[in-house]
Design an enzyme around this catalytic site. Structure first.
Site, mmCIF file in Angstrom:
data_model
loop_
_atom_site.group_PDB
_atom_site.id
_atom_site.type_symbol
_atom_site.label_atom_id
_atom_site.label_comp_id
_atom_site.label_asym_id
_atom_site.label_seq_id
_atom_site.Cartn_x
_atom_site.Cartn_y
_atom_site.Cartn_z
ATOM 1 N N ASP A 89 8.828 82.138 -58.910
ATOM 2 C CA ASP A 89 8.569 83.578 -58.815
ATOM 3 C C ASP A 89 8.717 84.283 -60.162
ATOM 4 O OD1 ASP A 89 11.318 83.072 -58.797
ATOM 5 O OD2 ASP A 89 11.555 83.666 -56.720
ATOM 6 N N ASN A 133 20.432 85.900 -47.707
ATOM 7 C CA ASN A 133 19.728 86.189 -46.457
ATOM 8 C C ASN A 133 18.792 85.043 -46.067
ATOM 9 O OD1 ASN A 133 17.710 86.379 -48.341
ATOM 10 N ND2 ASN A 133 17.266 88.551 -48.021
ATOM 11 N N HIS A 156 16.540 83.586 -48.059
ATOM 12 C CA HIS A 156 15.236 83.527 -48.723
ATOM 13 C C HIS A 156 15.127 82.300 -49.618
ATOM 14 C CE1 HIS A 156 16.540 86.276 -52.375
ATOM 15 N NE2 HIS A 156 16.685 85.008 -52.699
ATOM 16 N N GLU A 211 11.336 86.706 -48.384
ATOM 17 C CA GLU A 211 12.433 87.363 -47.689
ATOM 18 C C GLU A 211 12.287 87.155 -46.174
ATOM 19 O OE1 GLU A 211 14.719 88.258 -49.555
ATOM 20 O OE2 GLU A 211 14.272 89.854 -50.981
HETATM 21 C C1 F6R Z 1 14.893 82.248 -58.039
HETATM 22 C C2 F6R Z 1 14.626 82.339 -56.620
HETATM 23 C C3 F6R Z 1 15.646 82.802 -55.636
HETATM 24 C C4 F6R Z 1 17.060 82.305 -55.945
HETATM 25 C C5 F6R Z 1 18.051 82.864 -54.924
HETATM 26 C C6 F6R Z 1 19.478 82.462 -55.244
HETATM 27 O O1 F6R Z 1 13.762 81.829 -58.747
HETATM 28 O O2 F6R Z 1 13.534 82.078 -56.244
HETATM 29 O O3 F6R Z 1 15.273 82.376 -54.353
HETATM 30 O O4 F6R Z 1 17.067 80.901 -55.901
HETATM 31 O O5 F6R Z 1 17.972 84.259 -54.902
HETATM 32 O O6 F6R Z 1 19.847 83.033 -56.444
HETATM 33 P P1 F6R Z 1 21.227 82.651 -57.143
HETATM 34 O O7 F6R Z 1 21.108 81.217 -57.533
HETATM 35 O O8 F6R Z 1 21.317 83.560 -58.330
HETATM 36 O O9 F6R Z 1 22.285 82.880 -56.127
#
Ligand code: F6R
Length: 265
Positions: free
Chosen positions: A67, A137, A139, A144
């Site tokens: 992303d 959550n 994702h 989401e």
């Molecule tokens: C990042 C991504 C998100 C993160 C997720 C966890 O490229 O796609 O799905 O993997 O938000 O983020 P952290 O590792 O910062 O807890």
């Protein structure tokens, strides 16, 4: 789904790096799907060290990130392009012209980015191993809750919860984007192999329905139950809400026994 519960974040990073290295040994021109965020940082450190000290090479590798925010230029330090350069690409021997994010340049129509990204992934032969973190959550990427389980790369509006979780990275809250382009759930599921890393207590309530809950758009990561080759690498804290904990330990014990036999021990 291979559920692997490890002592701590360090062990998760080591196991993740080992998986990537195994793919790379088998296929030096592998295509990796990569994630940003806090979770994969220690794994990237290990890959950097392996490049520096053990002759590991990413020379022929292609990468696709999950992303990118809409509205940040690639050289904005908060962009995921800048993160990847800082945390991995500038420290290894990868050809950066083979590193891709679903970036939305000033002159690009955001609606065109998704289909173009999908075509690019296909033109590189698809993703051999996709690395995932998980949001509190549930994702994956920025898919989401309520994202279509059949979605493709597209624009997503971030939840208030995700925006709040990532606020720490932005000095000016007004500069924090609320939109991103993310690989879709079906795009992620097309990867030939997937590894999801989760560390820390705050992930426990997302990890449980991912592994033990019904497959549901309310927990996008639960779709991984439908993939043939997924490893979920957890530290003790992230695994702490699992109800079948004894069973995962029992499986791990049996695996050690079988691999011990294979190695003639
Ligand atoms: C990042 C991504 C998100 C993160 C997720 C966890 O490229 O796609 O799905 O993997 O938000 O983020 P952290 O590792 O910062 O807890």
């Amino acid at each position: 789904m291979d559920v692997v519960i490890l002592k701590d974040g360090d062990a998760v990073a080591a196991a993740g790096a080992d998986l990537l290295q195994r793919v790379l040994r088998r296929k030096p021109n592998a295509v990796f799907g990569l994630a940003t965020g806090r979770t994969p940082l220690a794994m990237y450190q290990r890959l950097i060290a392996a490049c520096r000290d053990e002759g590991l090479s990413f020379r022929d590798v292609t990468t696709f990130n999950l992303d990118e925010y809409i509205g940040l230029s690639p050289d904005d330090p908060q962009s995921y392009r800048a993160y990847m350069k800082r945390e991995l690409f500038d420290e290894i021997d990868i050809d950066q012209s083979n590193t891709f994010l679903p970036e939305c340049g000033e002159k690009t129509d955001p609606l065109d980015v998704g289909p173009a990204y999908e075509a690019l992934i296909r033109s590189r032969g698809g993703i051999d191993l996709q690395v995932l973190g998980i949001g509190r959550n549930g994702h994956i990427g920025f898919n989401e809750p309520t994202s279509s389980l059949n979605s493709r790369t597209r624009i997503k509006t971030l939840t208030r919860e995700t925006i709040a979780a990532n606020r720490q990275y932005f000095n000016d809250p007004l500069a924090q984007p609320q939109l991103a382009v993310t690989m879709g759930i079906a795009t992620i599921m097309d990867a030939r192999q997937i590894v999801l890393l989760a560390t820390g207590k705050e992930k426990a309530e997302a990890v449980r329905p991912t592994i033990e809950g019904p497959v549901s758009a309310m927990c996008p990561a639960s779709i991984l139950q439908m993939h043939e080759t997924v490893s979920v690498l957890l530290d003790e804290a992230a695994a702490s809400a699992l109800t079948l904990r004894d069973y995962y330990d029992w499986i791990a014990q049996q695996k050690r026994r079988i691999s011990g036999k294979k190695e003639g021990r």
